[in-house]
Design a protein around this motif. Structure first.
Motif, PDB file in Angstrom:
ATOM      1  N   TRP A 146       4.252   6.046   1.789  1.00  0.00           N
ATOM      2  CA  TRP A 146       4.835   6.601   3.456  1.00  0.00           C
ATOM      3  C   TRP A 146       4.722   8.214   3.902  1.00  0.00           C
ATOM      4  CZ3 TRP A 146      10.406   4.540   0.940  1.00  0.00           C
ATOM      5  CH2 TRP A 146      10.428   3.289   1.731  1.00  0.00           C
ATOM      6  N   TYR A 147       4.043   8.956   3.007  1.00  0.00           N
ATOM      7  CA  TYR A 147       4.175  10.640   2.751  1.00  0.00           C
ATOM      8  C   TYR A 147       2.679   9.974   3.836  1.00  0.00           C
ATOM      9  CZ  TYR A 147       6.763  11.473  -0.932  1.00  0.00           C
ATOM     10  OH  TYR A 147       7.647  12.224  -1.740  1.00  0.00           O
ATOM     11  N   ALA A 148       3.093  11.336   5.112  1.00  0.00           N
ATOM     12  CA  ALA A 148       1.090  11.566   5.773  1.00  0.00           C
ATOM     13  C   ALA A 148       1.060  12.192   5.269  1.00  0.00           C
ATOM     14  CB  ALA A 148       2.377  12.480   7.245  1.00  0.00           C
ATOM     15  N   ASP A 204       6.048  14.280   6.365  1.00  0.00           N
ATOM     16  CA  ASP A 204       6.567  13.676   5.416  1.00  0.00           C
ATOM     17  C   ASP A 204       7.982  12.789   5.109  1.00  0.00           C
ATOM     18  OD1 ASP A 204       3.990  13.642   4.923  1.00  0.00           O
ATOM     19  OD2 ASP A 204       4.286  14.738   2.039  1.00  0.00           O
ATOM     20  N   GLY A 217       7.903  10.011   7.476  1.00  0.00           N
ATOM     21  CA  GLY A 217       7.752   9.075   6.530  1.00  0.00           C
ATOM     22  C   GLY A 217       8.067   8.026   6.117  1.00  0.00           C
TER      23      GLY A 217
END
Length: 208
Positions: free
Chosen positions: A88-90, A182, A185
């Motif tokens: 999910w983290y950019a 982040d 996300g």
């Protein structure tokens, strides 16, 4: 409890709010036969002492109250929690230096505990707990709805407890240490979860 500064919650109103949001706490004591832990519904009386006091009851057959000398107890209030995947983290796409973690909120209340058997005091605790959890229901049940003789019999089967809070520790670990991208996300990922608890945790991710 290990708590880095970024996740520490120290404001008393916020700590009380987190405790009230948890409907079942774990009460831990140490007795002559070792550690005891019981999951119990508790209510917070904010006017009872500088940090408030916790009240509840447990079954008379529960060895915890018999085996616990007067001393300190720990009540653990676990709030929202959720697994966080690095996907999910950019920042995963930027450098890949990310690992899984777990987001959660928790409050730990400590203080001396006492157990009591006085019927009037015990009934007051039961009535207050009942009113708290029946509030907002379309058809509210109250202790007085049951036959008095039956209620008296039920009261003989339980023991009340009071934990006078002398210290509170709160931790709100909800991705505050991540970048805004982040966090966005994580919030989006949790919001799409099939698990209701994870969707609740999504709403606690700070944005902006």
């Amino acid at each position: 409890m290990y708590c880095p500064p970024a996740f520490r919650e120290e404001e008393l109103p916020a700590l009380h709010d987190l405790m009230r949001a948890v409907r079942l706490a774990n009460v831990v004591t140490s007795g002559t036969s070792g550690l005891h832990a019981s999951p119990l519904p508790l209510f917070l009386d904010e006017t009872d002492g500088p940090y408030g006091a916790l009240y509840g009851h447990l079954a008379r057959a529960n060895e915890q109250w018999k085996d616990t000398p007067t001393g300190e107890a720990l009540a653990i209030f676990m709030g929202s929690d959720a697994y966080v995947t690095p996907s999910w983290y950019a920042s995963k796409k930027e450098h890949g230096k990310v690992v899984p973690t777990w987001n959660y909120t928790v409050v730990q209340a400590r203080g001396p505990i006492e157990f009591f058997e006085d019927e009037g005091r015990l009934r007051g605790v039961v009535e207050r707990l009942t009113s708290l959890h029946e509030a907002g229901r379309p058809e509210i049940w109250s202790v007085s709805d049951a036959p008095e003789k039956f209620i008296k019999g039920q009261l003989r089967g339980i023991v009340g407890l009071r934990l006078a809070i002398t210290s509170l520790e709160g931790k709100r670990k909800m991705s505050q240490n991540r970048s805004a991208a982040d966090r966005a996300g994580v919030a989006a990922g949790l919001s799409a979860s099939a698990r209701p608890g994870e969707r609740l945790a999504a709403a606690e991710i700070p944005q902006g």
